[in-house]
Every structure is written in C-alpha cells, then in structure tokens.
Scaffold this motif. Structure first.
Motif, PDB file in Angstrom:
ATOM      1  N   ASP A  44      -1.845  -1.358  -8.267  1.00 45.87           N
ATOM      2  CA  ASP A  44      -2.614  -1.837  -7.343  1.00 45.87           C
ATOM      3  C   ASP A  44      -2.991  -3.151  -7.651  1.00 45.87           C
ATOM      4  OD1 ASP A  44      -4.624  -1.283  -5.029  1.00 45.87           O
ATOM      5  OD2 ASP A  44      -5.944  -1.807  -6.748  1.00 45.87           O
ATOM      6  N   TYR A  45      -3.198  -3.564  -8.810  1.00 44.07           N
ATOM      7  CA  TYR A  45      -3.453  -4.873  -9.297  1.00 44.07           C
ATOM      8  C   TYR A  45      -2.442  -5.930  -9.061  1.00 44.07           C
ATOM      9  CZ  TYR A  45      -5.062  -8.776 -12.416  1.00 44.07           C
ATOM     10  OH  TYR A  45      -5.429 -10.052 -12.861  1.00 44.07           O
TER      11      TYR A  45
ATOM     12  N   GLU B 276       2.515   2.036  -3.451  1.00 41.97           N
ATOM     13  CA  GLU B 276       1.387   2.916  -4.340  1.00 41.97           C
ATOM     14  C   GLU B 276       1.288   4.075  -3.900  1.00 41.97           C
ATOM     15  OE1 GLU B 276      -3.472   3.164  -4.671  1.00 41.97           O
ATOM     16  OE2 GLU B 276      -2.581   0.933  -4.275  1.00 41.97           O
TER      17      GLU B 276
ATOM     18  N   SER C 158      -0.043  -5.380  -6.717  1.00 42.95           N
ATOM     19  CA  SER C 158       0.094  -5.547  -5.356  1.00 42.95           C
ATOM     20  C   SER C 158      -0.771  -6.605  -4.790  1.00 42.95           C
ATOM     21  CB  SER C 158      -0.060  -4.089  -4.714  1.00 42.95           C
ATOM     22  OG  SER C 158       1.040  -3.345  -5.188  1.00 42.95           O
ATOM     23  N   GLU C 159      -2.035  -6.295  -5.251  1.00 41.87           N
ATOM     24  CA  GLU C 159      -3.212  -7.387  -4.597  1.00 41.87           C
ATOM     25  C   GLU C 159      -2.856  -8.800  -5.129  1.00 41.87           C
ATOM     26  OE1 GLU C 159      -8.072  -7.941  -5.092  1.00 41.87           O
ATOM     27  OE2 GLU C 159      -6.977  -6.543  -6.284  1.00 41.87           O
TER      28      GLU C 159
ATOM     29  N   LEU D  19       1.075  -1.354   0.087  1.00 42.81           N
ATOM     30  CA  LEU D  19       0.026   0.149   0.064  1.00 42.81           C
ATOM     31  C   LEU D  19       0.787   1.150  -0.095  1.00 42.81           C
ATOM     32  CD1 LEU D  19      -2.756   1.642   0.278  1.00 42.81           C
ATOM     33  CD2 LEU D  19      -2.607   1.080   2.699  1.00 42.81           C
TER      34      LEU D  19
END
Length: 325
Positions: A308-309, A260, A311-312, A257
């Motif tokens: 974000d994608y 990002e 990292s998820e 997080l």
C-alpha cells in the motif's frame, strides 16, 4: 388655467398590484417561495420517512434470516444449560479463539519466543513470494482484459448496443463468480498449483477492473474524440488519442488498488489448492495451530502495508501529486 394631467392607467394598475392589502393583489414572491419551500419540505419528509420505514423493515427481515435474533443453549459456569441470545453467547467464544492465537512473549526470552512463533518462516517466505507473484500475474491479466473490454462496455464509447450488451454481460459473469469458485473450477481443470490461482484471480479481476474502467470512461470529455473523428480517425484512433490520455491516471489508481486486493485474495485461494499461503492457513486450522494463524496474519498484514505504501508513492508520481507536496 392649470394644465390637466392624467396618470397612465397601466402604471397605476402596476403600482396598486404591488401594494399590500389592495384588491386584486398578486401573491408576493416571498410568500410563493415560502409556500413552495414548505411543500417541498413536506414531500421530502414523507419520502425520507417512507424510505426509513422500508430500510428498517428490510433490515429486520435480513437480521431475522441471518439468525441475529436466534436463541441457543449455552453451558453456564456451574455446568447447567440455559437458553441465551446467540450474539452475547458467542462473543466470549470469539475472545477465547483470538486469545489462543496470541503467542506468549517474554522480554527476557523474546528472541526464542519469536523463533518459536515464526518457526516455519523459511517455508512461509517462499509461499509469500509465490502469493505475491500469483497476485502480480493475475493483476496483469486483469488489467489487460479489463482495459480492452472497458471501452466497448462504456455507453458513450461502445460501437453499437450489441457489443455493449455482450461485453457487459461477460464482465458481470467474470466478477459475480467468487475467486474461490473460479479456483475450484481451475483446480479441477489444471490440478493444484499456482496456475489455477492466477487464472481464478485474473478472471475475477478482469470483471472488476472492466467495470471500474468503464465507469471512468463514461465520465470523460467527448470533445477530443469528436476532434479525432472529424479528422478522419477510426474508432480505435478515437480511443487511443481521445480517451486513453484522459483515463490513464484513474486506471493506474484502480490497478494499484486491485493489486493490493489480489494479494489478499491469493493468500486465501490456496485453501482450495490454488497455491500461495492459503494452504498454510488450511494446515494450521486443521491441526489447530492457532499461533501459526496469527503469524501468517502478521506476515500478510505487513506485506499489504508495504504494498500500500509503495502503491501510494507510485500513484502520486504518476499523477504528479508528488511534485506539489
């Protein structure tokens, strides 16, 4: 003769005490509960009412200090001047500004229109790569500093109160000063360039991640640490074998997080000469190249979406959620 029978006096008193309408009757448990519940409801209502009034007073004061109730002069369509509330008077200007950033795209000439919109795409891609690398280096420094300082900054893990106090004050200073201020300081020290951006974001990330990591540490199960201590382990052994395995999944989540967040921050601090796309924002705003602003926004937006994608997916793999879906 009939045998005489005497009822035990203590049983008689117990039964009569539980019968309604008898003298000396103790209050019913149901009535006690309802009475206590009503009293707590009244106290709760008073508390919420007082809290709401305090909130409204603080909100009104903050709105007044923030010029939400300010009245300003505006130019009407007929050229005359009149006094208007600042919020409805300023919203049309916001719409005008946003409309200027939207490029004109036609379906029959879409390729050339997009080429005109992203006319500096080669320079922007190089600066975007620089922005991502700044965020990566800053996140690395922030994770190292925040991870190492989070354990002495935890109330349940600090060796003593002085180490706890000093560590917490350092983390507070690091995250209280905004990245832009740190960037200005490091630009003054090391001149313009990515180095100032890495140091600025890395120092701020150390304070932020150290705070988050320490809160995770304070919620761990202390029994593994006590077992390591009972086996003769030092404080570092307790942290290594008792605390780190418990907090590692949360550390990974907070780290991704923060990466990002640092990508967005590194695209802004270039405004003060700390490298990255921020210098292009400054140039576009200085020369009023509004469509360049929207193009830069689109680039950063898709970059953040991709990060974000990724990292998820990485976080799910680390914590084992991917195997259960």
């Amino acid at each position: 003769m009939r045998p005489s029978f005497s009822f035990p006096e203590h049983l008689f008193m117990t039964i009569t005490a539980e019968l309604p309408g008898q003298a000396g009757q103790s209050p019913s448990p149901i009535l006690d509960f309802e009475r206590d519940y009503a009293a707590k409801r009244r106290r709760s209502l008073r508390t919420w009412t007082l809290g709401t009034l305090i909130f409204l007073c603080v909100f009104a004061l903050t709105s007044w200090l923030g010029d939400f109730f300010k009245v300003t002069q505006v130019t009407l369509p007929d050229g005359s001047r009149d006094w208007r509330w600042i919020i409805p008077a300023g919203l049309p200007r916001l719409g005008d500004y946003i409309s200027q950033t939207i490029p004109v795209l036609h379906w029959d000439s879409l390729g050339s229109d997009l080429a005109n919109w992203f006319w500096r795409w080669k320079i922007w891609m190089n600066l975007l790569l620089e922005t991502i690398l700044i965020a990566f280096m800053a996140t690395t420094f922030g994770v190292i500093g925040g991870f190492l300082l989070s354990f002495p900054a935890s109330r349940n893990l600090a060796p003593n109160k002085w180490v706890l106090w000093i560590t917490r004050r350092y983390l507070e200073i690091a995250r209280t000063v905004p990245e832009l201020v740190w960037a200005l300081i490091f630009v003054f020290c090391f001149s313009v360039g990515p180095l100032a951006g890495v140091l600025a974001i890395g120092l701020h990330a150390t304070g932020a991640l150290g705070k988050l990591y320490s809160e995770v540490n304070e919620n761990i199960d202390m029994r593994p640490l006590e077992g390591v201590k009972a086996a003769g382990g030092s404080w570092f052994d307790q942290i290594r074998y008792g605390a780190v395995p418990q907090v590692l999944p949360n550390i990974v989540s907070y780290t991704l997080l923060r990466f990002e967040i640092n990508v967005r921050a590194s695209s802004i601090i270039g405004y003060v000469g700390a490298g990255g796309l921020g210098q292009e924002f400054r140039t576009a705003m200085s020369f009023q190249e509004y469509t360049d602003l929207s193009a830069l926004f689109v680039i950063i937006f898709f970059t953040v979406v991709i990060i974000d994608y990724g990292s998820e997916k990485l976080r799910h793999r680390v914590i084992g959620l991917e195997d259960r879906t």
